[in-house]
Design a protein around this motif. Structure first.
Motif, PDB file in Angstrom:
ATOM      1  N   ALA A 100       0.843  -1.206   0.000  1.00 34.67           N
ATOM      2  CA  ALA A 100       0.000   0.000   0.000  1.00 34.67           C
ATOM      3  C   ALA A 100       0.874   1.251   0.000  1.00 34.67           C
ATOM      4  CB  ALA A 100      -0.935  -0.004   1.199  1.00 34.67           C
ATOM      5  N   ALA A 101       1.950   1.222   0.773  1.00 39.59           N
ATOM      6  CA  ALA A 101       2.868   2.358   0.804  1.00 39.59           C
ATOM      7  C   ALA A 101       3.561   2.562  -0.533  1.00 39.59           C
ATOM      8  CB  ALA A 101       3.908   2.167   1.915  1.00 39.59           C
ATOM      9  N   ASP A 102       3.682   1.484  -1.315  1.00 43.23           N
ATOM     10  CA  ASP A 102       4.294   1.569  -2.645  1.00 43.23           C
ATOM     11  C   ASP A 102       3.296   2.001  -3.709  1.00 43.23           C
ATOM     12  OD1 ASP A 102       6.738   0.772  -1.632  1.00 43.23           O
ATOM     13  OD2 ASP A 102       6.457  -1.337  -2.171  1.00 43.23           O
ATOM     14  N   GLY A 103       2.043   2.252  -3.294  1.00 45.73           N
ATOM     15  CA  GLY A 103       1.037   2.723  -4.240  1.00 45.73           C
ATOM     16  C   GLY A 103       0.204   1.625  -4.887  1.00 45.73           C
ATOM     17  N   ILE A 104       0.384   0.388  -4.456  1.00 40.88           N
ATOM     18  CA  ILE A 104      -0.428  -0.701  -5.002  1.00 40.88           C
ATOM     19  C   ILE A 104      -1.812  -0.594  -4.376  1.00 40.88           C
ATOM     20  CG2 ILE A 104      -0.701  -3.202  -5.161  1.00 40.88           C
ATOM     21  CD1 ILE A 104       2.378  -3.355  -5.264  1.00 40.88           C
ATOM     22  N   PRO A 105      -2.846  -0.493  -5.210  1.00 44.27           N
ATOM     23  CA  PRO A 105      -4.195  -0.257  -4.693  1.00 44.27           C
ATOM     24  C   PRO A 105      -4.802  -1.497  -4.038  1.00 44.27           C
ATOM     25  CG  PRO A 105      -4.285  -0.651  -7.043  1.00 44.27           C
ATOM     26  CD  PRO A 105      -2.811  -0.620  -6.663  1.00 44.27           C
ATOM     27  N   ALA A 106      -5.943  -1.299  -3.380  1.00 43.01           N
ATOM     28  CA  ALA A 106      -6.705  -2.436  -2.859  1.00 43.01           C
ATOM     29  C   ALA A 106      -6.963  -3.380  -4.030  1.00 43.01           C
ATOM     30  CB  ALA A 106      -8.011  -1.951  -2.246  1.00 43.01           C
ATOM     31  N   HIS A 107      -6.812  -4.674  -3.778  1.00 43.16           N
ATOM     32  CA  HIS A 107      -6.852  -5.625  -4.886  1.00 43.16           C
ATOM     33  C   HIS A 107      -7.193  -7.032  -4.414  1.00 43.16           C
ATOM     34  CE1 HIS A 107      -2.840  -5.988  -3.130  1.00 43.16           C
ATOM     35  NE2 HIS A 107      -2.913  -7.261  -3.491  1.00 43.16           N
ATOM     36  N   VAL A 108      -7.492  -7.869  -5.378  1.00 41.31           N
ATOM     37  CA  VAL A 108      -7.558  -9.309  -5.188  1.00 41.31           C
ATOM     38  C   VAL A 108      -6.370  -9.873  -5.962  1.00 41.31           C
ATOM     39  CG1 VAL A 108      -8.852 -11.414  -5.710  1.00 41.31           C
ATOM     40  CG2 VAL A 108     -10.063  -9.377  -4.911  1.00 41.31           C
ATOM     41  N   THR A 109      -5.574 -10.682  -5.310  1.00 38.72           N
ATOM     42  CA  THR A 109      -4.404 -11.256  -5.962  1.00 38.72           C
ATOM     43  C   THR A 109      -4.823 -12.427  -6.842  1.00 38.72           C
ATOM     44  OG1 THR A 109      -3.033 -10.617  -4.078  1.00 38.72           O
ATOM     45  CG2 THR A 109      -2.141 -12.310  -5.565  1.00 38.72           C
ATOM     46  N   VAL A 110      -4.425 -12.360  -8.097  1.00 39.64           N
ATOM     47  CA  VAL A 110      -4.639 -13.484  -9.017  1.00 39.64           C
ATOM     48  C   VAL A 110      -3.460 -14.439  -8.892  1.00 39.64           C
ATOM     49  CG1 VAL A 110      -4.895 -14.178 -11.434  1.00 39.64           C
ATOM     50  CG2 VAL A 110      -6.051 -12.119 -10.588  1.00 39.64           C
ATOM     51  N   LEU A 111      -2.243 -13.895  -8.950  1.00 37.10           N
ATOM     52  CA  LEU A 111      -1.062 -14.747  -8.851  1.00 37.10           C
ATOM     53  C   LEU A 111       0.128 -13.936  -8.349  1.00 37.10           C
ATOM     54  CD1 LEU A 111      -0.251 -17.697  -9.441  1.00 37.10           C
ATOM     55  CD2 LEU A 111       0.441 -16.962 -11.708  1.00 37.10           C
ATOM     56  N   HIS A 112       0.711 -14.406  -7.253  1.00 32.73           N
ATOM     57  CA  HIS A 112       1.916 -13.795  -6.693  1.00 32.73           C
ATOM     58  C   HIS A 112       2.713 -14.880  -5.989  1.00 32.73           C
ATOM     59  CE1 HIS A 112       4.325 -11.895  -3.496  1.00 32.73           C
ATOM     60  NE2 HIS A 112       4.676 -11.147  -4.510  1.00 32.73           N
ATOM     61  N   PRO A 113       3.978 -15.014  -6.263  1.00 32.62           N
ATOM     62  CA  PRO A 113       4.696 -14.261  -7.280  1.00 32.62           C
ATOM     63  C   PRO A 113       4.298 -14.744  -8.672  1.00 32.62           C
ATOM     64  CG  PRO A 113       6.140 -15.889  -6.281  1.00 32.62           C
ATOM     65  CD  PRO A 113       4.830 -15.960  -5.548  1.00 32.62           C
ATOM     66  N   PHE A 114       4.467 -13.861  -9.625  1.00 30.48           N
ATOM     67  CA  PHE A 114       4.150 -14.193 -11.003  1.00 30.48           C
ATOM     68  C   PHE A 114       5.449 -14.645 -11.647  1.00 30.48           C
ATOM     69  CE2 PHE A 114       3.214 -12.546 -15.440  1.00 30.48           C
ATOM     70  CZ  PHE A 114       2.487 -13.654 -15.819  1.00 30.48           C
ATOM     71  N   VAL A 115       5.998 -13.888 -12.551  1.00 27.08           N
ATOM     72  CA  VAL A 115       7.248 -14.212 -13.234  1.00 27.08           C
ATOM     73  C   VAL A 115       8.290 -13.215 -12.749  1.00 27.08           C
ATOM     74  CG1 VAL A 115       8.370 -14.285 -15.498  1.00 27.08           C
ATOM     75  CG2 VAL A 115       6.008 -15.055 -15.267  1.00 27.08           C
ATOM     76  N   PRO A 116       9.495 -13.664 -12.409  1.00 26.35           N
ATOM     77  CA  PRO A 116      10.521 -12.681 -12.040  1.00 26.35           C
ATOM     78  C   PRO A 116      10.639 -11.626 -13.134  1.00 26.35           C
ATOM     79  CG  PRO A 116      11.306 -14.896 -11.624  1.00 26.35           C
ATOM     80  CD  PRO A 116      10.010 -15.032 -12.375  1.00 26.35           C
ATOM     81  N   LEU A 117      10.748 -10.388 -12.735  1.00 24.65           N
ATOM     82  CA  LEU A 117      10.735  -9.276 -13.678  1.00 24.65           C
ATOM     83  C   LEU A 117      11.729  -9.467 -14.815  1.00 24.65           C
ATOM     84  CD1 LEU A 117       9.414  -6.589 -14.302  1.00 24.65           C
ATOM     85  CD2 LEU A 117      11.125  -5.476 -12.868  1.00 24.65           C
ATOM     86  N   GLY A 118      12.922  -9.949 -14.503  1.00 29.29           N
ATOM     87  CA  GLY A 118      13.933 -10.146 -15.535  1.00 29.29           C
ATOM     88  C   GLY A 118      13.590 -11.248 -16.526  1.00 29.29           C
ATOM     89  N   VAL A 167     -10.554 -19.819 -10.825  1.00 29.51           N
ATOM     90  CA  VAL A 167     -10.482 -20.273 -12.221  1.00 29.51           C
ATOM     91  C   VAL A 167      -9.475 -19.424 -12.996  1.00 29.51           C
ATOM     92  CG1 VAL A 167     -11.788 -20.436 -14.379  1.00 29.51           C
ATOM     93  CG2 VAL A 167     -12.788 -21.303 -12.251  1.00 29.51           C
ATOM     94  N   LEU A 168      -9.547 -18.106 -12.823  1.00 32.02           N
ATOM     95  CA  LEU A 168      -8.624 -17.212 -13.512  1.00 32.02           C
ATOM     96  C   LEU A 168      -7.177 -17.509 -13.105  1.00 32.02           C
ATOM     97  CD1 LEU A 168      -8.198 -14.839 -15.441  1.00 32.02           C
ATOM     98  CD2 LEU A 168      -8.585 -13.308 -13.477  1.00 32.02           C
ATOM     99  N   THR A 169      -6.950 -17.731 -11.822  1.00 30.40           N
ATOM    100  CA  THR A 169      -5.601 -18.060 -11.338  1.00 30.40           C
ATOM    101  C   THR A 169      -5.090 -19.339 -11.996  1.00 30.40           C
ATOM    102  OG1 THR A 169      -5.985 -16.958  -9.228  1.00 30.40           O
ATOM    103  CG2 THR A 169      -4.229 -18.609  -9.285  1.00 30.40           C
ATOM    104  N   ALA A 170      -5.926 -20.365 -12.058  1.00 31.50           N
ATOM    105  CA  ALA A 170      -5.526 -21.628 -12.683  1.00 31.50           C
ATOM    106  C   ALA A 170      -5.227 -21.428 -14.162  1.00 31.50           C
ATOM    107  CB  ALA A 170      -6.616 -22.677 -12.488  1.00 31.50           C
ATOM    108  N   GLN A 171      -6.038 -20.623 -14.835  1.00 31.03           N
ATOM    109  CA  GLN A 171      -5.813 -20.377 -16.261  1.00 31.03           C
ATOM    110  C   GLN A 171      -4.521 -19.603 -16.495  1.00 31.03           C
ATOM    111  OE1 GLN A 171      -9.517 -18.402 -17.156  1.00 31.03           O
ATOM    112  NE2 GLN A 171     -10.438 -20.281 -17.945  1.00 31.03           N
ATOM    113  N   VAL A 172      -4.247 -18.619 -15.661  1.00 28.02           N
ATOM    114  CA  VAL A 172      -3.010 -17.848 -15.791  1.00 28.02           C
ATOM    115  C   VAL A 172      -1.813 -18.751 -15.541  1.00 28.02           C
ATOM    116  CG1 VAL A 172      -1.613 -16.029 -14.708  1.00 28.02           C
ATOM    117  CG2 VAL A 172      -4.011 -15.588 -15.271  1.00 28.02           C
TER     118      VAL A 172
END
Length: 113
Positions: A34-52, A99-104
């Motif tokens: 939240a301090a980094d500016g990430i809004p209220a949310h529902v997480t689909v997938l975390h961690p996703f892909v390493p940025l690099g 379902v969305l998480t599984a598909q991603v």
């Protein structure tokens, strides 16, 4: 896609502006994102892909996947806790997000194989 506290992590999130009034005070105290500016949310997938490791193909696959999705509503009536540090909004029907998480996960793992 939002980056998290580590500069090499990514996450897929569904923004939920309406949840800010219910969880905003707690997020300010408990959630570094939240301090980094990430809004209220529902997480689909975390961690996703390493940025690099994130590639144009990942964006393409996700765009295709999201374009095929039917819209759904997120309805929540109460908050709940994972332990004593993670506050979340309890969805009445979490199935569309599951379902969305599984598909991603399937789409992205198949691109890595």
């Amino acid at each position: 896609m939002a980056t998290t506290e580590s500069t090499d992590e990514t996450a897929l999130l569904l923004r939920v502006p309406g949840a800010a009034s219910a969880v905003g005070r707690h997020r300010g105290r408990l959630d570094r994102a939240a301090a980094d500016g990430i809004p209220a949310h529902v997480t689909v997938l975390h961690p996703f892909v390493p940025l690099g490791d994130l590639q144009e193909e990942d964006h393409y696959r996700l765009n295709e996947l999201f374009a095929m999705q039917q819209s759904f509503q997120l309805v929540e009536r109460c908050t709940s806790w994972f332990g004593d540090r993670v506050l979340f909004v309890q969805l009445d029907d979490p199935e569309p997000v599951r379902v969305l998480t599984a598909q991603v996960a399937a789409a992205c793992s198949s691109s890595r194989n």
